[in-house]
Design an enzyme around this catalytic site. Sequence first.
Site, PDB file in Angstrom:
ATOM      1  CG  ASP A  70      -2.059   0.869   1.195  1.00 44.55           C
ATOM      2  OD1 ASP A  70      -2.451   1.049   0.032  1.00 44.55           O
ATOM      3  OD2 ASP A  70      -2.622   1.614   2.088  1.00 44.55           O
ATOM      4  CG  HIS A 121      -4.240  10.826   2.273  1.00 46.05           C
ATOM      5  ND1 HIS A 121      -4.997  10.731   3.272  1.00 46.05           N
ATOM      6  CD2 HIS A 121      -3.196   9.719   2.732  1.00 46.05           C
ATOM      7  CE1 HIS A 121      -4.828   9.861   4.209  1.00 46.05           C
ATOM      8  NE2 HIS A 121      -3.868   9.113   3.766  1.00 46.05           N
ATOM      9  CD  GLU A 130      -5.531   4.625   4.545  1.00 45.91           C
ATOM     10  OE1 GLU A 130      -4.968   3.823   3.570  1.00 45.91           O
ATOM     11  OE2 GLU A 130      -5.234   5.240   5.507  1.00 45.91           O
ATOM     12  CD  GLU A 175      -5.478   2.678  -0.025  1.00 43.00           C
ATOM     13  OE1 GLU A 175      -4.603   2.135  -0.924  1.00 43.00           O
ATOM     14  OE2 GLU A 175      -5.352   2.785   1.123  1.00 43.00           O
ATOM     15  CG  ASP A 235      -5.532  -0.517   3.534  1.00 43.77           C
ATOM     16  OD1 ASP A 235      -5.724  -1.796   3.887  1.00 43.77           O
ATOM     17  OD2 ASP A 235      -4.507   0.271   4.052  1.00 43.77           O
ATOM     18  NE  ARG A 256      -7.511   6.539   9.619  1.00 49.75           N
ATOM     19  CZ  ARG A 256      -6.694   6.400   8.259  1.00 49.75           C
ATOM     20  NH1 ARG A 256      -5.348   6.085   8.417  1.00 49.75           N
ATOM     21  NH2 ARG A 256      -7.330   6.636   7.360  1.00 49.75           N
ATOM     22  CD  GLN A 308      -2.538   4.508  10.543  1.00 51.50           C
ATOM     23  OE1 GLN A 308      -3.994   4.485  10.421  1.00 51.50           O
ATOM     24  NE2 GLN A 308      -1.780   4.841   9.700  1.00 51.50           N
ATOM     25  CE  LYS A 310      -3.092   2.446   6.970  1.00 46.52           C
ATOM     26  NZ  LYS A 310      -4.063   3.161   6.277  1.00 46.52           N
ATOM     27  CB  THR A 331      -7.227  -4.743   2.237  1.00 49.86           C
ATOM     28  OG1 THR A 331      -6.261  -4.254   3.249  1.00 49.86           O
ATOM     29  CG2 THR A 331      -7.323  -3.767   1.031  1.00 49.86           C
ATOM     30  CD  GLU A 338      -7.474  12.719   3.970  1.00 48.88           C
ATOM     31  OE1 GLU A 338      -7.069  13.680   3.267  1.00 48.88           O
ATOM     32  OE2 GLU A 338      -7.646  11.650   3.608  1.00 48.88           O
TER      33      GLU A 338
END
Length: 407
Positions: free
Chosen positions: A122, A129, A194, A196, A228, A232, A235, A248, A252, A353
Amino acid sequence: MTDTSWVEGADDGPFGLDHLPYGVFSTAKDPAARIGVRIGDQVLDLRALATGTFFLPWIRPAFHEHDLNGFMAMGPSAWRLVRHQLTELLSDRRFQDQSATLLTPVAKARMHLPFSVADYVDFYASEEHATNLGRLFRPDSEPLLPNWKHLPVGYHGRAGTVVPSGTPITRPRGQRKSKEGPIEFGPSARLDIETEVGFVVGVGTELGTPVSPDDFAEHVFGAVLVNDWSARDIQAWEYVPLGPFLGKSFATSIGHWVTPLDALAGAKTVAPVQEPVPLGYLRETERFGYDLRMSVRWNGTEVSRPPFGGMYWTPAQMLAHMTVNGASLRTGDLYASGTVSGPEPGQRGSFLELTWGGRDPVEVGEGETRAFLEDGDTVVIAATARGANGGEIGLGEVTGTILPALN
């Protein structure tokens, strides 16, 4: 051969002759997983087609496998030949009566993981971002770290937890640091997505052989949408000094349909100018990205429209960087772009975000707001692109619903 298909409704939707994505499906009557190609709201059974004489003898065995890996390993000449043959089959009415018996409605097909994932990498390729996260986590420093514009930053994920769209996602548990200071263990309270785009390797390489960005199309079979999922809080506590791990690796999600690179030819767009100019191994003769217009729906409400065309690091550069140290490619390798975000607030591809760290919850229905994912929430990521003949294609959606953490 014409530019229209005899399959009813195919020309009016995102899965016409310009697209023809590949997937793996089964049915209630025949539970064996097999390869199909989507045309409109139908799946054409390529295993059944390969039992006859339609494909060349050296190609037929690949369509008797239970995933796309054998076909992907055959390389661009086989990919283009089969695409040409399928376009002819699905447009020429001489083939209609015989081929119509090989169609299954998508609504009656059970979809599977389209390829066996050999490895998963990834990246972190969106400048917007990376800048947003820098401002959130390092408000008193430069948002981009010094290496960011010199190389495509990435990390290795877990191939074994790549799952097909629709697979429920169990809320992960792990260590996290509370505001008061003690270390806690429990379910993630800041579960995120996420948005992607992933690229699937067809042709592998020998160990010690770097791949030039100009050879991107010689190795990459196609593209697939990716979510993904990210915890948080887990992480944030674990990622120093070695980066993402348990936050993570729990899941996925990828779409059911792999869009061939040739189907994205009409979506090519000039990629952003890079300053400073990257090192030689990252320079492209033709610098391009793909103008994919993405959409994120949270419990049915569209909350973001990230633009993939503005990604700072291109898919070809990611592939070159991934192999420059001699790391080999294998058929079924998946590498993803990292979160796709644009310059506007409504173009942010993660909820971290979008809600600015949870400070600004978003509306996801009448009277409901969210900062991060709650149990029962469903996220759907979709994308559209310009087709080779000027129409619009739609990459297969990727969806997932959050289940409570295990006790």
